[in-house]
Scaffold this active site. Structure first.
Site, mmCIF file in Angstrom:
data_model
loop_
_atom_site.group_PDB
_atom_site.id
_atom_site.type_symbol
_atom_site.label_atom_id
_atom_site.label_comp_id
_atom_site.label_asym_id
_atom_site.label_seq_id
_atom_site.Cartn_x
_atom_site.Cartn_y
_atom_site.Cartn_z
ATOM 1 N N SER A 45 -5.282 -0.367 9.031
ATOM 2 C CA SER A 45 -6.475 0.484 9.114
ATOM 3 C C SER A 45 -7.748 -0.297 8.823
ATOM 4 C CB SER A 45 -6.353 1.674 8.157
ATOM 5 O OG SER A 45 -6.096 1.247 6.833
ATOM 6 N N HIS A 58 2.338 2.625 8.477
ATOM 7 C CA HIS A 58 1.189 2.321 7.623
ATOM 8 C C HIS A 58 0.928 3.406 6.588
ATOM 9 C CE1 HIS A 58 -2.409 0.660 6.125
ATOM 10 N NE2 HIS A 58 -3.271 1.045 7.048
ATOM 11 N N HIS A 85 6.994 -4.892 -0.100
ATOM 12 C CA HIS A 85 5.616 -4.893 0.407
ATOM 13 C C HIS A 85 5.455 -6.100 1.307
ATOM 14 C CE1 HIS A 85 1.196 -5.249 0.389
ATOM 15 N NE2 HIS A 85 1.201 -3.960 0.186
ATOM 16 N N ARG A 118 -0.837 -1.056 -8.551
ATOM 17 C CA ARG A 118 -1.233 0.331 -8.315
ATOM 18 C C ARG A 118 -0.129 1.286 -8.769
ATOM 19 N NH1 ARG A 118 -2.431 -0.024 -2.044
ATOM 20 N NH2 ARG A 118 -0.402 -1.059 -2.265
ATOM 21 N N ASP A 170 3.531 3.585 -3.202
ATOM 22 C CA ASP A 170 4.078 4.778 -2.565
ATOM 23 C C ASP A 170 5.282 5.340 -3.301
ATOM 24 O OD1 ASP A 170 2.260 4.769 -0.301
ATOM 25 O OD2 ASP A 170 3.337 2.981 0.362
#
Length: 462
Positions: free
Chosen positions: A267, A297, A343, A352, A400
């Site tokens: 993105s 994504h 990742h 994160r 995630d």
């Protein structure tokens, strides 16, 4: 905990209150006028003295493997290190959480603080953040034609499609496009780009909340913007969670954390590519949202949540390391991947994820949630199983693994909408890059491509 990587950066500002200029009352525009000239000089020096310096090589695997690892973009706001994770102008996530101002009465850093840091490389004062929050609230109302456009769409249309359309429609009022058409100096491009970018960030919550209401709760009245609230306070309120302080604080952290992850992700790169044509920020970010909507994504946290719910249904209320381990192996032996782990760049636990895990530890309601308990215990077991399995380069949890599960716990259970929240967040880094690309006069992006025949010929001639 983390190794220092930047000398003249906000990492040093975070340690030195004097350097942070806590008494500063300069606006965002004024601060950018201070920091842009030195960066322009730095770019001139790099061009003059190091234009021919080799910084990496390109292998066939890079060309046919999604360009992974190729050093080919200038992206000022953040750098992703495989071991340390993301740093924003040299600052780790832990440092950002410590020094970036929260909302009045809150504890977590907020998107306005992160946007200021990304844009300027400086830690803002609480007064500067409040001033930015007030500006965003003042500019947050949607134009009536955009509201009518969104209301006219079928509620069966994917929320991300609607978000992309709404953002593109805001191009109607683009300050940059209007200025470009009447003729402006290149040195002024960034100022009009910034104006569009602030307007875009300001209007995203109202646009995203309207989509949520139309698709999932059409009987609810539209909630107006409260000029006394910060960006996420308004967003949470418009979504219907304004009375849930924990959810609002989580959204503040979530949006700030997801704001930027250097420029190579799909993105961010899409927006940079489109922006390099001098398309205005609305068109550039609309394109980015279409990339974010792709399953590879922006849909990952939905896949994690579905997998977690399926595991919870199978193992029941007794959550132990052993039955989690058994379910992990069942997933792997069926030929599927374990979602939320690994990742494309990181080779350590995602900072994160660590931040979201630490947030959960401060909230008794989250600690008591079976869903969150399962997330935490899975993170304790999965790396060992994935290492033993031997097919995962990074066996550690990424962001995630937790992000969607917390939203689910708080009652935002509409999976398809999760990527919209990601879209509200990712604007922070994208608009920063658009402003800096115009301030630095970066050219249109045009890499070289090869056919397989041409590539084989190139290899033979080496």
């Amino acid at each position: 905990m983390f190794k220092r990587v930047a000398s003249q950066s906000c990492a040093s500002l975070a340690r030195n209150a004097g350097c942070r200029r806590l008494a500063s009352t300069k606006t965002l525009v004024e601060t950018l006028r201070d920091v842009i000239p030195p960066k322009q000089e730095q770019l001139k020096m790099l061009k003059a003295e190091h234009a021919q310096t080799v910084v990496g090589d390109v292998k066939v695997e890079n060309i046919i493997g999604g360009m992974r690892g190729i050093k080919a973009m200038l992206w000022e706001a953040s750098v992703l290190d495989p071991i340390e994770g993301i740093r924003f102008h040299g600052m780790s996530i832990a440092e950002c959480r410590e020094v970036l101002p929260p909302a009045p009465g809150g504890k977590e850093m907020i998107p306005e603080s992160m946007l200021w840091l990304l844009m300027t490389g400086k830690v803002p004062t609480p007064q500067q953040v409040q001033q930015l929050s007030a500006e965003l609230a003042e500019k947050g109302e949607l134009p009536s034609f955009v509201g009518k456009l969104i209301d006219s769409l079928p509620n069966t249309m994917h929320p991300m499609t609607q978000l992309s359309m709404g953002v593109a429609a805001l191009n109607h009022d683009s300050a940059f496009q209007a200025a470009y058409e009447r003729g402006i100096k290149k040195t002024e491009y960034w100022t009009y780009t910034l104006e569009d970018c602030i307007n875009l960030v300001a209007k995203l919550p109202a646009l995203a909340a309207r989509i949520y209401r139309n698709v999932y709760h059409p009987d609810r009245p539209l909630v107006p913007i409260d000029k006394n609230l910060d960006l996420t306070g308004n967003y949470s309120n418009m979504l219907g969670f304004g009375n849930n302080e924990s959810m609002t604080e989580y959204l503040r952290l979530y949006i700030a954390l997801h704001g930027d992850h250097e420029g190579g992700n799909a993105s961010a790169h899409t927006s940079h590519l489109v922006g390099s044509t001098l398309a205005d920020p609305y068109l550039s970010y609309s394109a980015a949202l279409n990339a974010l909507a792709g399953p590879l994504h922006g849909l990952a946290n939905q896949e994690v949540l579905r997998w977690q719910i399926a595991m919870q249904k199978e193992i029941g209320d007794t959550i132990t390391h052993d039955n989690i381990r058994e379910y992990l192996w069942k997933t792997l032996k069926s030929g599927r991947v374990v979602p939320g782990y690994g990742h494309g760049v990181l080779r350590n636990p995602d900072p994160r994820f660590v931040a979201l895990r630490d947030f959960c530890k401060t909230r008794p309601d989250l600690q008591a949630s079976p869903t969150i308990q399962l997330v935490q215990k899975t993170a304790e077991v999965a790396p060992e199983v994935l290492k033993e399995h031997g097919k995962t380069k990074n066996p550690y949890p990424n962001v995630d693994a937790a992000s969607g599960c917390v939203l689910y716990h708080y009652g935002l259970t509409e999976f398809k909408y999760y990527t919209v929240i990601f879209g509200v967040s990712r604007a922070l880094g994208v608009v920063t890059q658009l402003v800096w690309a115009r301030a630095l006069g970066l050219p249109i992006e045009r890499p070289k491509s090869y056919s397989m025949d041409a590539l084989e010929k190139l290899i033979k001639n080496k």
